[in-house]
Motif scaffolding. Structure first.
Motif, PDB file in Angstrom:
ATOM      1  N   CYS A  53       4.865   0.479  -4.138  1.00 24.21           N
ATOM      2  CA  CYS A  53       3.983  -0.229  -5.084  1.00 24.21           C
ATOM      3  C   CYS A  53       3.142   0.785  -5.860  1.00 24.21           C
ATOM      4  CB  CYS A  53       2.987  -1.118  -4.337  1.00 24.21           C
ATOM      5  SG  CYS A  53       3.747  -2.368  -3.305  1.00 24.21           S
ATOM      6  N   GLY A  54       2.756   0.401  -7.060  1.00 22.99           N
ATOM      7  CA  GLY A  54       1.770   1.160  -7.830  1.00 22.99           C
ATOM      8  C   GLY A  54       2.181   2.602  -8.061  1.00 22.99           C
ATOM      9  N   THR A  55       1.241   3.482  -7.817  1.00 20.42           N
ATOM     10  CA  THR A  55       1.480   4.909  -8.050  1.00 20.42           C
ATOM     11  C   THR A  55       2.613   5.445  -7.172  1.00 20.42           C
ATOM     12  OG1 THR A  55      -0.694   5.405  -8.931  1.00 20.42           O
ATOM     13  CG2 THR A  55       0.365   7.167  -7.714  1.00 20.42           C
ATOM     14  N   ALA A  56       2.711   4.941  -5.947  1.00 18.94           N
ATOM     15  CA  ALA A  56       3.792   5.392  -5.060  1.00 18.94           C
ATOM     16  C   ALA A  56       5.152   5.009  -5.661  1.00 18.94           C
ATOM     17  CB  ALA A  56       3.616   4.768  -3.680  1.00 18.94           C
ATOM     18  N   SER A 100       4.376   5.145   0.740  1.00 17.08           N
ATOM     19  CA  SER A 100       3.063   4.505   0.813  1.00 17.08           C
ATOM     20  C   SER A 100       2.015   5.486   1.323  1.00 17.08           C
ATOM     21  CB  SER A 100       3.125   3.299   1.753  1.00 17.08           C
ATOM     22  OG  SER A 100       1.847   2.728   1.898  1.00 17.08           O
ATOM     23  N   GLN A 101       1.007   5.716   0.527  1.00 10.41           N
ATOM     24  CA  GLN A 101      -0.080   6.599   0.954  1.00 10.41           C
ATOM     25  C   GLN A 101      -0.720   6.047   2.213  1.00 10.41           C
ATOM     26  OE1 GLN A 101      -3.679   7.968   1.917  1.00 10.41           O
ATOM     27  NE2 GLN A 101      -3.816   6.046   0.795  1.00 10.41           N
ATOM     28  N   SER A 102      -1.148   4.794   2.161  1.00  8.81           N
ATOM     29  CA  SER A 102      -1.879   4.206   3.292  1.00  8.81           C
ATOM     30  C   SER A 102      -0.962   3.890   4.468  1.00  8.81           C
ATOM     31  CB  SER A 102      -2.563   2.910   2.842  1.00  8.81           C
ATOM     32  OG  SER A 102      -1.575   1.960   2.465  1.00  8.81           O
ATOM     33  N   THR A 105       0.466  -0.987   3.157  1.00  4.59           N
ATOM     34  CA  THR A 105       0.635  -1.934   2.052  1.00  4.59           C
ATOM     35  C   THR A 105       1.565  -3.079   2.480  1.00  4.59           C
ATOM     36  OG1 THR A 105       0.214  -0.198   0.469  1.00  4.59           O
ATOM     37  CG2 THR A 105       1.419  -2.108  -0.358  1.00  4.59           C
ATOM     38  N   VAL A 151     -10.025   4.990  -4.907  1.00  4.79           N
ATOM     39  CA  VAL A 151      -9.025   3.922  -5.071  1.00  4.79           C
ATOM     40  C   VAL A 151      -7.874   4.398  -5.965  1.00  4.79           C
ATOM     41  CG1 VAL A 151      -8.633   1.659  -6.145  1.00  4.79           C
ATOM     42  CG2 VAL A 151     -10.529   1.970  -4.540  1.00  4.79           C
ATOM     43  N   ALA A 152      -8.215   5.135  -7.002  1.00 10.37           N
ATOM     44  CA  ALA A 152      -7.172   5.680  -7.876  1.00 10.37           C
ATOM     45  C   ALA A 152      -6.478   6.824  -7.138  1.00 10.37           C
ATOM     46  CB  ALA A 152      -7.782   6.183  -9.172  1.00 10.37           C
ATOM     47  N   SER A 153      -5.198   6.661  -6.929  1.00  8.99           N
ATOM     48  CA  SER A 153      -4.448   7.658  -6.168  1.00  8.99           C
ATOM     49  C   SER A 153      -4.155   8.878  -7.043  1.00  8.99           C
ATOM     50  CB  SER A 153      -3.143   7.019  -5.703  1.00  8.99           C
ATOM     51  OG  SER A 153      -2.440   7.892  -4.876  1.00  8.99           O
ATOM     52  N   LEU A 237      -1.543   3.496 -15.938  1.00  3.45           N
ATOM     53  CA  LEU A 237      -2.101   2.811 -14.764  1.00  3.45           C
ATOM     54  C   LEU A 237      -3.466   3.402 -14.399  1.00  3.45           C
ATOM     55  CD1 LEU A 237      -1.826   0.828 -12.335  1.00  3.45           C
ATOM     56  CD2 LEU A 237      -0.685   2.660 -11.090  1.00  3.45           C
ATOM     57  N   LYS A 238      -3.544   4.730 -14.365  1.00  2.62           N
ATOM     58  CA  LYS A 238      -4.820   5.372 -14.016  1.00  2.62           C
ATOM     59  C   LYS A 238      -5.909   4.940 -14.987  1.00  2.62           C
ATOM     60  CE  LYS A 238      -4.174   6.521 -10.838  1.00  2.62           C
ATOM     61  NZ  LYS A 238      -3.128   6.861  -9.878  1.00  2.62           N
ATOM     62  N   GLU A 241      -6.940   1.243 -14.487  1.00  2.00           N
ATOM     63  CA  GLU A 241      -7.623   1.028 -13.206  1.00  2.00           C
ATOM     64  C   GLU A 241      -9.100   1.396 -13.261  1.00  2.00           C
ATOM     65  OE1 GLU A 241      -5.162   3.389 -10.297  1.00  2.00           O
ATOM     66  OE2 GLU A 241      -5.589   1.654  -9.031  1.00  2.00           O
TER      67      GLU A 241
HETATM   68  O1  M6R Z   1      -1.087   2.956  -0.007  1.00  2.00           O
HETATM   69  P1  M6R Z   1       0.033   2.764  -0.988  1.00  2.00           P
HETATM   70  O2  M6R Z   1       0.592   4.060  -1.474  1.00  2.00           O
HETATM   71  O3  M6R Z   1       1.134   1.890  -0.436  1.00  2.00           O
HETATM   72  O4  M6R Z   1      -0.598   2.026  -2.212  1.00  2.00           O
HETATM   73  C1  M6R Z   1       0.183   1.615  -3.290  1.00  2.00           C
HETATM   74  C2  M6R Z   1      -0.672   1.164  -4.448  1.00  2.00           C
HETATM   75  O5  M6R Z   1      -1.500   0.120  -4.058  1.00  2.00           O
HETATM   76  C3  M6R Z   1      -1.507   2.304  -5.023  1.00  2.00           C
HETATM   77  O6  M6R Z   1      -0.745   3.400  -5.394  1.00  2.00           O
HETATM   78  C4  M6R Z   1      -2.313   1.806  -6.245  1.00  2.00           C
HETATM   79  O7  M6R Z   1      -1.440   1.507  -7.299  1.00  2.00           O
HETATM   80  C5  M6R Z   1      -3.354   2.849  -6.642  1.00  2.00           C
HETATM   81  N1  M6R Z   1      -4.638   2.242  -6.772  1.00  2.00           N
HETATM   82  C6  M6R Z   1      -2.996   3.587  -7.903  1.00  2.00           C
HETATM   83  O8  M6R Z   1      -3.970   4.477  -8.310  1.00  2.00           O
END
Ligand code: M6R
Length: 362
Positions: A53-56, A100-102, A105, A151-153, A237-238, A241
């Motif tokens: 999702c998102g940046t990932a 996924s960073q976290s 998700t 929050v912004a990756s 996106l950045k 956001e």
């Molecule tokens: O933790 P994750 O990498 O799974 O999160 C995915 C997205 O929610 C995350 O990259 C989101 O798009 C960021 N806020 C982007 O800056």
């Protein structure tokens, strides 16, 4: 702790040369790749299914270009929220790759669970080794970004990309598309990253001046071609956001198929265009924007900026870099433009409205 920076985001942007260096230390030893993929030999793999999702997801989109180009490996890529309900069939010899960073998700985790047992192996790229996604994977590749608070990756993206670049080179080598010498040359390119990223961070002041102007816009377009297309998406996106400016990323070649209708004096277009094989094509798209009175912010290198000629409204020059690592380097201007625009607008950079760091509900 913010370590002297005004925001976590600024700190995390600045940490990138160091953390990307750590990824390289972990997974590259001299002229060899030392990434433990649980014995995966890409010669036995016919397809990758990348989901995030998102940046990932945008990191996966860059990886698609790399795996296809260097390893000649077909890639499917999806956003997790679509993938999980689509009941996609898998071809034999497919690897599922989840980014996924976290590692928490909800949609990405659900997509992983859907794929388990249907693909040969589940591989994840994660920043948190104890996370659910890491635990439920056959192979969890740690991206070594360290805690990401904003929050912004930012640094997670460049670390994900560096891991993917290493994986794509391993795939190219395993599949016989890169010999030892070729591999060593690309690994040497990757090793230039920390130095080039430090150099790229010196555009900070120039970015601030451009951001002061972007802050007045209601809409901003981002364009890129080839492996720069996902960077255009990431830049947009950045910006949306954290500055709440409406921004859209497009493949440059799509301009004529719709978005050029938006071009006017009040809508800046950020063009991400290093000197690569597609540069001339992007320049001609850029000229189409300028011919309609659009103001262009060219993010490029000095040689390319010179070749692009006159008429550009603002320009940012990054160091020249080997093609493989350009998307990683160009994340920095994408991040800095958003960061300084948000500051100019006075928004809450680290905790933008309506957003959470980890999206654990769908
Ligand atoms: O933790 P994750 O990498 O799974 O999160 C995915 C997205 O929610 C995350 O990259 C989101 O798009 C960021 N806020 C982007 O800056």
């Amino acid at each position: 702790e913010k370590g002297g920076y005004k925001h976590y985001m600024a700190k995390e942007i600045a940490q990138q040369p160091t953390v990307v260096g750590e990824v390289l230390n972990a997974y590259v030893k001299d002229d060899r790749i030392a990434m433990n993929l649980g014995g995966i030999d890409f010669a036995d793999v016919d397809r990758l299914s990348i989901v995030a999702c998102g940046t990932a997801y945008y990191a996966g989109l860059v990886a698609k270009y790399w795996f296809e180009h260097y390893a000649r490996l077909p890639i499917d890529i999806d956003v997790a929220s679509e993938f999980r309900y689509r009941e996609a069939p898998f071809a034999p010899k497919t690897l599922g790759v989840f980014v996924s960073q976290s590692g928490e998700t909800a949609d990405t985790l659900a997509a992983l669970r859907y794929s388990a047992g249907k693909v040969d192996k589940i591989v994840s790229l994660i920043n948190v080794p104890e996370s659910s996604i890491a635990r439920e994977s056959d192979v969890a590749v740690e991206i070594h970004a360290g805690p990401e608070v904003s929050v912004a990756s930012t640094k997670a993206f460049t670390c994900q990309l560096t891991c993917f670049a290493i994986m794509a080179l391993k795939a190219a080598h395993d599949r016989g598309h890169l010999d030892d010498t070729g591999l060593a040359a690309h690994l040497a390119d990757l090793r230039q990253l920390p130095g080039l990223m430090s150099h790229a961070l010196t555009i900070d002041t120039a970015t601030k001046e451009i951001a002061a102007k972007l802050a007045e816009a209601r809409d901003v377009l981002f364009l890129g071609r080839g492996q720069m297309f996902p960077l255009a998406l990431e830049g947009a996106l950045k910006l949306k956001e954290i500055s709440y400016i409406h921004a859209e990323g497009y493949a440059s070649g799509e301009l004529k198929h719709g978005p050029i209708a938006l071009v006017d004096k009040a809508t800046p277009t950020v063009v991400m265009a290093p000197h690569d094989g597609l540069f001339d094509k992007t320049v001609s798209n850029m000229q189409e924007v300028m011919a309609r009175g659009g103001r262009v912010v060219l993010v490029s290198d000095a040689r390319a900026a010179k070749e692009a000629g006159d008429g550009v409204w603002q320009s940012l020059a990054l160091p020249e870099a080997p093609e493989l690592i350009q998307p990683i380097l160009y994340a920095i201007p994408a991040q800095l433009l958003a960061y300084h625009t948000a500051i100019a607008k006075g928004t809450d950079v680290d905790q933008p409205r309506n957003l959470a760091k980890s999206v654990t509900v769908e």
